[in-house]
Design a protein around this motif. Structure first.
Motif, PDB file in Angstrom:
ATOM      1  N   PRO A  51      57.735  23.640  81.427  1.00 22.63           N
ATOM      2  CA  PRO A  51      56.671  24.644  81.291  1.00 22.63           C
ATOM      3  C   PRO A  51      56.042  24.574  79.908  1.00 22.63           C
ATOM      4  CG  PRO A  51      58.577  25.608  82.373  1.00 22.63           C
ATOM      5  CD  PRO A  51      59.003  24.234  81.917  1.00 22.63           C
ATOM      6  N   GLY A  76      54.582  25.078  85.687  1.00 25.09           N
ATOM      7  CA  GLY A  76      54.120  25.869  84.548  1.00 25.09           C
ATOM      8  C   GLY A  76      53.457  25.016  83.488  1.00 25.09           C
ATOM      9  N   ALA A 141      54.338  29.143  87.094  1.00 17.94           N
ATOM     10  CA  ALA A 141      53.174  29.412  86.240  1.00 17.94           C
ATOM     11  C   ALA A 141      52.853  30.900  86.184  1.00 17.94           C
ATOM     12  CB  ALA A 141      51.957  28.648  86.751  1.00 17.94           C
ATOM     13  N   ASP A 145      49.686  31.291  81.108  1.00 18.51           N
ATOM     14  CA  ASP A 145      49.976  29.871  80.901  1.00 18.51           C
ATOM     15  C   ASP A 145      48.682  29.073  80.982  1.00 18.51           C
ATOM     16  OD1 ASP A 145      52.706  30.150  80.596  1.00 18.51           O
ATOM     17  OD2 ASP A 145      53.146  29.830  82.717  1.00 18.51           O
TER      18      ASP A 145
END
Length: 489
Positions: A51, A76, A141, A145
């Motif tokens: 992420p 992410g 996500a 983000d």
């Protein structure tokens, strides 16, 4: 959790066998598309993509770019799409500037990834029907983000990475769905490249989010375009003025456009005369819009069902404010000319690694576009020109777009671009470059006389040059920078 990252899986749960993504002879239904996204997300995880990382994709238009985008969001991560016509040096700059953790592409991209020491995924594996494991958990996500890192064309200096988070893209796609009343009955024919916001958000994401499907078209050709429309029966597509001009000039047969509800024009101003001619000839509403990558694609568009004012780029999209301000930032009333500014949830988070440039462009929540415009009493915006493109001839301000619109009114003109050229006496003078319609011949003298009949003397170009074609970027937008002569030393 971002609703955008869940789109493939919501669709698969609601209608597993429904059409989702078509690319050439290949058709992915909702279930197959969702599985492809999960499989690629698992591959990213195995490669250590985390992420907050950036996933790059270097491919011509194809369904794999869409799958890569959703797989990145599953993890992410942000997606940065790379224009495949860039040189290796230009690609390396974008990969390094965005700190890409993995690159999806073909053999060329493998060599680039190896040289930079980043992971690589073969495009051939993205939609491979194999037994590789899927990621079964939910996407990670969040709204804040980063979703996309879109690079500007770099007409001045190095290209800048525009940072768009999920909230930006969520607001933009929802706005387009509302404005165009998109539904599961809609099919988008993707004409524009997927390394820009227009193709990704207006051409793909909005249609998929509305429950419709997407057809990825091959490289645009006027010889085959209407065959694609008649075969796939899209309800809309988005293109640039050059494409519409070429379709108008090169189409020699009757085209079945009955499936189309509307078509969209953006990226550059479109002559009002061409809009009217295209609508009359092909029997489909053409709605011109306006926006920037920094505003996640679009901020104004003419209505499909309401009043369309040719020569304007329409009204503000739902959820956005569009205004015109003076040089000191104070708002101007309708009918007054000033800089166009935009406010809304669609305005970018900033330029990657460029806080000073971000602060100059986004002030007090308003995105300063650098475009000159006028908003009429009904809220319709007319773009006059770029502030930086204005020509000052002997103290008189000249907007090239006004001269270009005059030239487009000549029946032999296909394309026109006007730039300023240094002049020892007047400071600057306008110079026009023109490409003629196929089969037509026009002389500079004829075009100068045409301008003189409609424009004040100081606006008439000092020179007109007729060329076989005018320079364009990979989206089909005219590139004036290549026409400007260097300043004398």
């Amino acid at each position: 959790m971002s609703p955008l990252a869940r789109i493939p899986f919501v669709r698969a749960a609601q209608d597993p066998t429904g059409s989702c993504l078509r690319d050439g002879e290949r058709v992915l239904d909702n279930a197959a598309f969702a599985d492809a996204v999960r499989r690629l997300a698992r591959r990213f995880e195995d490669l250590g993509v985390a992420p907050g990382d950036t996933v790059a994709v270097l491919l011509p238009n194809c369904g794999e770019i869409v799958t890569t985008m959703f797989a990145a969001w599953f993890r992410g991560s942000a997606l940065t799409p790379v224009n495949p016509v860039l040189t290796d040096d230009e690609v390396r700059y974008q990969l390094e500037d965005s700190a890409a953790a993995v690159l999806v592409g073909d053999e060329r991209s493998r060599d680039l990834a190896t040289a930079l020491g980043i992971a690589w995924v073969d495009v051939a594996d993205v939609h491979a029907c194999d037994e590789s494991p899927l990621l079964e958990r939910d996407p990670v996500a969040a709204a804040d983000d980063f979703a996309l890192v879109i690079y500007t064309s770099g007409t001045t200096g190095k290209p800048k990475g525009v940072l768009l988070d999920h909230a930006n893209v969520d607001a933009m796609s929802a706005s387009l769905i509302e404005h165009f009343t998109l539904s599961p009955a809609d099919t988008s024919l993707l004409v524009l490249p997927l390394f820009h916001c227009n193709g990704l958000v207006a051409g793909v994401l909005s249609a998929l989010r509305a429950g419709g499907d997407v057809v990825v078209a091959p490289r645009f050709s006027p010889d085959t375009f209407w065959d694609l429309v008649e075969t796939h029966r899209p309800t809309y597509f988005s293109a640039v003025p050059t494409i519409y001009a070429v379709l108008d000039a090169r189409t020699e047969r009757e085209a079945d456009t009955s499936s189309l509800r509307f078509v969209i024009c953006g990226a550059a101003p479109m002559p009002a005369e061409l809009i009217a001619r295209f609508e009359e000839r092909f029997g489909v509403p053409l709605v011109e819009g306006y926006g920037l990558s920094e505003g996640t694609v679009a901020s104004t568009i003419n209505p499909v069902a309401g009043v369309r004012k040719a020569g304007t780029v329409g009204i503000a999209l739902p959820g956005q404010e569009v205004a015109v301000v003076a040089a000191d930032g104070s708002p101007l009333p309708s009918g007054r000319r000033g800089e166009v500014v935009i406010r809304g949830a669609n305005v970018m988070r900033g330029y990657l690694g460029r806080p000073e440039e971000t602060a100059r462009v986004v002030r007090d929540g308003w995105l300063h576009t650098g475009d000159v415009g006028i908003i009429d009493e009904d809220g319709y915006l007319r773009i006059v020109d770029r502030i930086k493109d204005m020509i000052i001839r002997g103290g008189e301000n000249i907007y090239p777009k006004e001269i270009e619109e005059c030239l487009y009114g000549h029946p032999a003109v296909l394309e026109a671009a006007v730039v300023g050229r240094p002049d020892a006496v007047l400071g600057e003078v306008p110079v026009a470059y023109v490409a003629a319609r196929p089969g037509r011949v026009v002389t500079p003298e004829e075009l100068l006389a045409h301008c003189a009949a409609s424009l004040a003397r100081y606006k008439v170009p000092a020179e007109v040059e007729v060329r076989a074609e005018l320079p364009k970027n990979s989206v089909g937008k005219l590139v004036k920078g290549l026409l400007r002569e260097p300043s004398p030393v």
